[in-house]
Design a protein around this motif. Structure first.
Motif, PDB file in Angstrom:
ATOM      1  N   GLU A  45     -11.501 -17.295 -42.392  1.00  0.00           N
ATOM      2  CA  GLU A  45     -12.409 -17.991 -43.279  1.00  0.00           C
ATOM      3  C   GLU A  45     -11.669 -19.126 -43.971  1.00  0.00           C
ATOM      4  O   GLU A  45     -10.618 -18.917 -44.556  1.00  0.00           O
ATOM      5  CB  GLU A  45     -12.986 -17.028 -44.328  1.00  0.00           C
ATOM      6  CG  GLU A  45     -13.847 -15.943 -43.718  1.00  0.00           C
ATOM      7  CD  GLU A  45     -14.363 -14.959 -44.753  1.00  0.00           C
ATOM      8  OE1 GLU A  45     -13.963 -15.050 -45.928  1.00  0.00           O
ATOM      9  OE2 GLU A  45     -15.164 -14.109 -44.368  1.00  0.00           O
ATOM     10  N   PHE A  46     -12.215 -20.318 -43.852  1.00  0.00           N
ATOM     11  CA  PHE A  46     -11.611 -21.493 -44.455  1.00  0.00           C
ATOM     12  C   PHE A  46     -12.668 -22.258 -45.233  1.00  0.00           C
ATOM     13  O   PHE A  46     -13.857 -22.154 -44.956  1.00  0.00           O
ATOM     14  CB  PHE A  46     -11.039 -22.437 -43.384  1.00  0.00           C
ATOM     15  CG  PHE A  46      -9.879 -21.880 -42.637  1.00  0.00           C
ATOM     16  CD1 PHE A  46      -8.608 -21.928 -43.173  1.00  0.00           C
ATOM     17  CD2 PHE A  46     -10.052 -21.310 -41.381  1.00  0.00           C
ATOM     18  CE1 PHE A  46      -7.530 -21.415 -42.494  1.00  0.00           C
ATOM     19  CE2 PHE A  46      -8.975 -20.804 -40.685  1.00  0.00           C
ATOM     20  CZ  PHE A  46      -7.713 -20.855 -41.239  1.00  0.00           C
ATOM     21  N   ALA A  47     -12.204 -23.032 -46.187  1.00  0.00           N
ATOM     22  CA  ALA A  47     -13.072 -23.996 -46.840  1.00  0.00           C
ATOM     23  C   ALA A  47     -13.182 -25.208 -45.912  1.00  0.00           C
ATOM     24  O   ALA A  47     -12.308 -25.433 -45.071  1.00  0.00           O
ATOM     25  CB  ALA A  47     -12.476 -24.403 -48.181  1.00  0.00           C
ATOM     26  N   LYS A  48     -14.247 -25.969 -46.056  1.00  0.00           N
ATOM     27  CA  LYS A  48     -14.413 -27.173 -45.239  1.00  0.00           C
ATOM     28  C   LYS A  48     -15.002 -28.267 -46.117  1.00  0.00           C
ATOM     29  O   LYS A  48     -16.045 -28.077 -46.734  1.00  0.00           O
ATOM     30  CB  LYS A  48     -15.330 -26.899 -44.045  1.00  0.00           C
ATOM     31  CG  LYS A  48     -15.479 -28.087 -43.128  1.00  0.00           C
ATOM     32  CD  LYS A  48     -16.298 -27.759 -41.906  1.00  0.00           C
ATOM     33  CE  LYS A  48     -16.390 -28.985 -41.023  1.00  0.00           C
ATOM     34  NZ  LYS A  48     -17.230 -28.757 -39.859  1.00  0.00           N
ATOM     35  N   MET A  49     -14.308 -29.402 -46.156  1.00  0.00           N
ATOM     36  CA  MET A  49     -14.786 -30.548 -46.933  1.00  0.00           C
ATOM     37  C   MET A  49     -15.629 -31.443 -46.032  1.00  0.00           C
ATOM     38  O   MET A  49     -15.126 -32.010 -45.072  1.00  0.00           O
ATOM     39  CB  MET A  49     -13.611 -31.361 -47.483  1.00  0.00           C
ATOM     40  CG  MET A  49     -12.775 -30.636 -48.495  1.00  0.00           C
ATOM     41  SD  MET A  49     -11.400 -31.652 -49.096  1.00  0.00           S
ATOM     42  CE  MET A  49     -12.261 -32.613 -50.343  1.00  0.00           C
ATOM     43  N   THR A  50     -16.912 -31.549 -46.352  1.00  0.00           N
ATOM     44  CA  THR A  50     -17.802 -32.439 -45.623  1.00  0.00           C
ATOM     45  C   THR A  50     -18.188 -33.570 -46.567  1.00  0.00           C
ATOM     46  O   THR A  50     -18.902 -33.347 -47.551  1.00  0.00           O
ATOM     47  CB  THR A  50     -19.051 -31.687 -45.124  1.00  0.00           C
ATOM     48  OG1 THR A  50     -18.628 -30.583 -44.317  1.00  0.00           O
ATOM     49  CG2 THR A  50     -19.956 -32.608 -44.324  1.00  0.00           C
ATOM     50  N   PHE A  51     -17.674 -34.775 -46.284  1.00  0.00           N
ATOM     51  CA  PHE A  51     -17.907 -35.937 -47.134  1.00  0.00           C
ATOM     52  C   PHE A  51     -19.212 -36.627 -46.760  1.00  0.00           C
ATOM     53  O   PHE A  51     -19.562 -36.686 -45.583  1.00  0.00           O
ATOM     54  CB  PHE A  51     -16.754 -36.942 -47.004  1.00  0.00           C
ATOM     55  CG  PHE A  51     -15.503 -36.505 -47.700  1.00  0.00           C
ATOM     56  CD1 PHE A  51     -15.301 -36.811 -49.040  1.00  0.00           C
ATOM     57  CD2 PHE A  51     -14.538 -35.778 -47.028  1.00  0.00           C
ATOM     58  CE1 PHE A  51     -14.151 -36.405 -49.689  1.00  0.00           C
ATOM     59  CE2 PHE A  51     -13.391 -35.361 -47.668  1.00  0.00           C
ATOM     60  CZ  PHE A  51     -13.190 -35.678 -49.007  1.00  0.00           C
ATOM     61  N   GLU A  52     -19.908 -37.163 -47.766  1.00  0.00           N
ATOM     62  CA  GLU A  52     -21.094 -37.976 -47.496  1.00  0.00           C
ATOM     63  C   GLU A  52     -20.681 -39.245 -46.760  1.00  0.00           C
ATOM     64  O   GLU A  52     -21.424 -39.751 -45.923  1.00  0.00           O
ATOM     65  CB  GLU A  52     -21.817 -38.310 -48.804  1.00  0.00           C
ATOM     66  CG  GLU A  52     -22.494 -37.102 -49.415  1.00  0.00           C
ATOM     67  CD  GLU A  52     -23.206 -37.408 -50.716  1.00  0.00           C
ATOM     68  OE1 GLU A  52     -23.332 -38.592 -51.102  1.00  0.00           O
ATOM     69  OE2 GLU A  52     -23.649 -36.447 -51.361  1.00  0.00           O
ATOM     70  N   GLU A  53     -19.477 -39.758 -47.078  1.00  0.00           N
ATOM     71  CA  GLU A  53     -18.886 -40.890 -46.372  1.00  0.00           C
ATOM     72  C   GLU A  53     -17.372 -40.711 -46.416  1.00  0.00           C
ATOM     73  O   GLU A  53     -16.833 -40.276 -47.420  1.00  0.00           O
ATOM     74  CB  GLU A  53     -19.284 -42.231 -47.005  1.00  0.00           C
ATOM     75  CG  GLU A  53     -18.843 -42.371 -48.448  1.00  0.00           C
ATOM     76  CD  GLU A  53     -19.152 -43.722 -49.062  1.00  0.00           C
ATOM     77  OE1 GLU A  53     -19.367 -44.700 -48.315  1.00  0.00           O
ATOM     78  OE2 GLU A  53     -19.166 -43.796 -50.292  1.00  0.00           O
TER      79      GLU A  53
END
Length: 160
Positions: A45-53
């Motif tokens: 299990e990992f965190a995931k950074m999803t950027f708007e841009e």
């Protein structure tokens, strides 16, 4: 004869020091095996950074301007996101982020990036490397701008 005795002693030493229990795998405690399996499953299990841009273009700015942009992201992973560091590719690019905060899965966060264009004429492309508990361990966002150079006086000093 001495060689024969040395050879016999070496073989005897190997026999006495070798492992006598060939069934070591049978001694593994089943409860410990379950705990290890559960721990290993959770480590996926990992965190995931999803950027708007992932890149922002400031367009054309004047040399000496200090501009900033706020990047919004969502933790789309399975674990709370913890950002431990963020660093610009040069001293003119300074990020700020939620230090010491956990961003739960599904929650949003922001990172502000300031760019000081003093002494940076023409096309500029800067990166911010983010260290976090994501699968890769590092994420990246970028800024770019065209910095209009200051007019120079005849002496070579900028006109003020």
């Amino acid at each position: 004869m001495k060689k024969g005795l040395l050879m016999l002693a070496a073989v005897a030493a190997m026999v006495f020091t070798s492992c006598k229990d060939n069934n070591a795998s049978e001694k593994v405690d089943e409860e410990n095996a379950k705990e290890v399996a559960e721990r290993d499953a959770k480590s996926d299990e990992f965190a995931k950074m999803t950027f708007e841009e992932e890149m922002h273009d400031f367009g054309t700015i004047q040399e000496g301007d200090v501009v900033e942009h706020t990047f919004s992201f969502t933790n789309t992973g399975d674990a709370p996101l913890v950002i431990t560091n963020a660093k610009g590719s040069c001293g003119c690019t300074v990020p700020s982020w939620p230090k010491g905060e956990e961003i739960a899965p599904g929650e949003k966060g922001e990172m502000t990036v300031k760019f000081n264009s003093k002494g940076k004429p023409n096309n500029q492309m800067k990166t911010v490397r983010i260290t976090a508990n994501t699968e890769s361990g590092q994420e990246m966002i970028k800024i770019k701008a065209f910095v209009e150079p200051q007019a120079k006086a005849a002496s070579g000093n900028p006109v003020q």
